[in-house]
Scaffold this motif. Structure first.
Motif, PDB file in Angstrom:
ATOM      1  N   TYR A 213      -4.341   8.127   8.332  1.00 33.51           N
ATOM      2  CA  TYR A 213      -4.569   7.164   7.025  1.00 33.51           C
ATOM      3  C   TYR A 213      -4.653   5.957   7.848  1.00 33.51           C
ATOM      4  CZ  TYR A 213      -4.363   4.344   2.812  1.00 33.51           C
ATOM      5  OH  TYR A 213      -4.481   3.538   1.895  1.00 33.51           O
ATOM      6  N   THR A 214      -5.798   5.146   7.475  1.00 32.83           N
ATOM      7  CA  THR A 214      -5.973   3.741   8.125  1.00 32.83           C
ATOM      8  C   THR A 214      -5.771   2.812   7.121  1.00 32.83           C
ATOM      9  OG1 THR A 214      -7.387   4.538   9.892  1.00 32.83           O
ATOM     10  CG2 THR A 214      -7.365   2.196   9.460  1.00 32.83           C
ATOM     11  N   SER A 215      -4.995   1.579   7.475  1.00 33.36           N
ATOM     12  CA  SER A 215      -4.976   0.496   6.128  1.00 33.36           C
ATOM     13  C   SER A 215      -4.838  -0.907   7.044  1.00 33.36           C
ATOM     14  CB  SER A 215      -3.733   0.723   5.365  1.00 33.36           C
ATOM     15  OG  SER A 215      -3.563  -0.379   4.519  1.00 33.36           O
TER      16      SER A 215
ATOM     17  N   TYR B  46       2.903   7.378   4.892  1.00 33.99           N
ATOM     18  CA  TYR B  46       2.784   7.865   6.025  1.00 33.99           C
ATOM     19  C   TYR B  46       3.681   7.179   7.239  1.00 33.99           C
ATOM     20  CZ  TYR B  46      -1.612  10.115   5.186  1.00 33.99           C
ATOM     21  OH  TYR B  46      -2.619  11.104   4.770  1.00 33.99           O
ATOM     22  N   ARG B  47       4.038   6.044   7.089  1.00 32.92           N
ATOM     23  CA  ARG B  47       4.912   5.290   8.041  1.00 32.92           C
ATOM     24  C   ARG B  47       6.397   5.869   7.594  1.00 32.92           C
ATOM     25  NH1 ARG B  47       2.790   1.692  11.164  1.00 32.92           N
ATOM     26  NH2 ARG B  47       4.596   0.450  11.529  1.00 32.92           N
TER      27      ARG B  47
ATOM     28  N   THR C 259      -3.973   2.647  11.980  1.00 36.24           N
ATOM     29  CA  THR C 259      -3.908   4.114  11.673  1.00 36.24           C
ATOM     30  C   THR C 259      -2.683   4.656  11.853  1.00 36.24           C
ATOM     31  OG1 THR C 259      -6.437   4.139  12.215  1.00 36.24           O
ATOM     32  CG2 THR C 259      -5.091   6.205  12.216  1.00 36.24           C
ATOM     33  N   THR C 260      -2.140   5.493  11.205  1.00 30.11           N
ATOM     34  CA  THR C 260      -1.127   6.402  11.118  1.00 30.11           C
ATOM     35  C   THR C 260      -1.508   7.823  11.176  1.00 30.11           C
ATOM     36  OG1 THR C 260       0.403   4.808  10.226  1.00 30.11           O
ATOM     37  CG2 THR C 260       1.345   6.982  10.412  1.00 30.11           C
TER      38      THR C 260
ATOM     39  N   ASP D  39       0.915  -1.185   0.115  1.00 29.09           N
ATOM     40  CA  ASP D  39      -0.038  -0.078  -0.077  1.00 29.09           C
ATOM     41  C   ASP D  39       0.905   1.345  -0.110  1.00 29.09           C
ATOM     42  OD1 ASP D  39      -1.588   2.067   0.430  1.00 29.09           O
ATOM     43  OD2 ASP D  39      -3.116   1.079   2.017  1.00 29.09           O
TER      44      ASP D  39
ATOM     45  N   GLU E  82      -0.025   4.023   2.504  1.00 26.48           N
ATOM     46  CA  GLU E  82       0.423   3.357   4.062  1.00 26.48           C
ATOM     47  C   GLU E  82       1.966   3.710   4.196  1.00 26.48           C
ATOM     48  OE1 GLU E  82       0.088  -0.156   7.151  1.00 26.48           O
ATOM     49  OE2 GLU E  82       0.110  -0.496   5.014  1.00 26.48           O
ATOM     50  N   GLU E  83       2.745   3.371   3.477  1.00 24.53           N
ATOM     51  CA  GLU E  83       4.127   3.171   3.235  1.00 24.53           C
ATOM     52  C   GLU E  83       4.740   4.693   3.534  1.00 24.53           C
ATOM     53  OE1 GLU E  83       5.525   1.072  -0.034  1.00 24.53           O
ATOM     54  OE2 GLU E  83       4.980  -0.835   0.630  1.00 24.53           O
TER      55      GLU E  83
END
Length: 280
Positions: free
Chosen positions: A177-179, A118-119, A183-184, A112, A115-116
Motif C-alpha cells: 500500500y502506498t500513501s 499496514y504499518r 510504500t509499505t 489514513d 496506511e496505519e
C-alpha cells in the motif's frame, strides 16, 4: 450720608449676584449634558478597538478581534493567534508588543486508516487475506489474526519498502500500500492446511495433463462457479516437510494408494504441498 455710602444698593448689587448664580447653574447644566450625552459615546467607540494590537492588562479577559463585517475574526488554519502580528497576549505589560512571530505550523495530514493498518503489521503476524482468483485479494485491510485460526491464510515473513524486496516463489507473494509517496509492503507466505481448497487451471488430459495452481487462492471446496481463468478446484490432502527429491509419489496416504495427486514444493522448497481434484 456716611451710612448710605457704606451700604450696598439693593437694586444693582442684588441683580449682579442673581446673574452670577444663574451663570453658575448654566455651566453646571452644560457640564452635566456633556457628561451624559458626549462622554459615553467616546468610551464606547474606544472600547471596540482598545484590545486590537496591544497586550491586555493583567487579569483582563480577552475578546476575539472583529473583522470588518463585525464578525469574530478567524485565525488562518495552522496559525495560532498569538503568532499573528498585532495579537497580543496578556502579560500585564500594558502596551507591550509581541517580540516576534512564529513560522507557520506544518499542516497535520489527515489520518489514513489503511496506511496505519499496514504499518502496524509485524513480521510473524498472520493475516486473514487470500487471492480470490479474480485478480485481487479479499480485503485491502490487513488485520492480524491468531496464527492458529482457520482463517490465518498468510504468514508475514517481512515488512519492506517495496514489493520487489519480498521473496518470490511458489506460495509466496506480497501485499503493498502506498500513501503520501511511502510504500509499505507485507511479504506473504501462504499457510496451507489439509482439508482446504484452492483454484487451478488444467490443460490437456491423461499423461499430457498439466495443472497450474493459484497457490495463493482460497475457495469453497463445493463452489458451483469459479473465476474464468480457472476450471478446477483442488483439495489439499497433506502438507509435509519436503523429503529429498520430493514428488507426487510422496503424497500417498496409504500403501498402494492409486489417487492422482498434484504436488508443489512451496515455502522456498522446504514444504511439500499435496492436492487432488476435489470430488465432492
Amino acid at each position: 450720608m456716611s451710612s448710605a455710602s457704606d451700604g450696598l444698593d439693593p437694586g444693582t448689587g442684588g441683580g449682579s449676584e442673581e446673574q452670577r448664580q444663574r451663570g453658575i447653574w448654566i455651566l453646571l447644566a452644560a457640564a452635566l449634558a456633556f457628561a451624559v450625552l458626549v462622554l459615553p459615546q467616546v468610551v464606547e467607540g474606544d472600547d471596540t478597538t482598545s484590545f486590537a494590537g496591544s497586550a491586555l492588562p493583567a487579569g483582563g479577559a480577552s475578546r476575539p478581534p472583529t473583522s470588518p463585517g463585525g464578525l469574530p475574526g478567524v485565525t488562518p488554519t495552522g496559525l495560532p493567534s498569538a503568532s499573528l502580528p498585532g495579537y497580543g497576549s496578556g502579560d500585564g505589560g500594558g502596551g507591550a508588543r509581541p517580540t516576534g512571530t512564529q513560522a507557520p505550523a506544518t499542516p497535520t495530514p489527515a489520518p489514513d486508516p489503511t496506511e496505519e493498518a499496514y504499518r502496524a503489521v509485524r513480521p510473524g503476524d498472520c493475516l486473514a487475506v487470500y487471492d480470490t482468483g479474480y485478480g485481487d485479494y479479499n480485503t485491502r485491510m490487513p488485520v492480524p489474526v491468531d496464527c492458529g485460526a482457520g482463517r490465518a491464510f498468510m504468514w508475514v515473513s517481512a515488512v519492506r519498502g517495496s514489493g520487489g524486496a519480498c521473496p518470490q516463489g511458489p506460495g509466496q507473494n506480497y501485499l503493498s500500500y502506498t500513501s503520501r509517496g511511502r510504500t509499505t509492503a507485507l511479504c506473504l507466505t501462504r499457510q496451507y492446511k489439509a482439508g482446504y481448497c484452492l483454484l487451478a487451471e488444467q490443460t490437456g488430459s491423461g499423461r499430457q495433463a498439466r495443472m497450474n495452481a493459484g497457490l495463493m487462492t482460497v475457495v469453497d471446496c463445493e463452489a458451483k462457479r469459479v473465476p474464468a481463468r480457472y476450471n478446477r478446484i483442488l483439495h489439499i490432502t497433506g502438507v509435509y516437510q519436503a523429503p529429498a527429491n520430493a514428488s507426487a509419489a510422496n503424497c500417498a496416504r496409504v500403501r498402494g494408494d492409486r489417487t492422482s495427486y498434484w504436488s508443489w514444493l512451496v515455502n522456498g522448497g522446504r514444504t511439500l504441498l499435496c492436492t487432488m481434484v476435489y470430488q465432492g
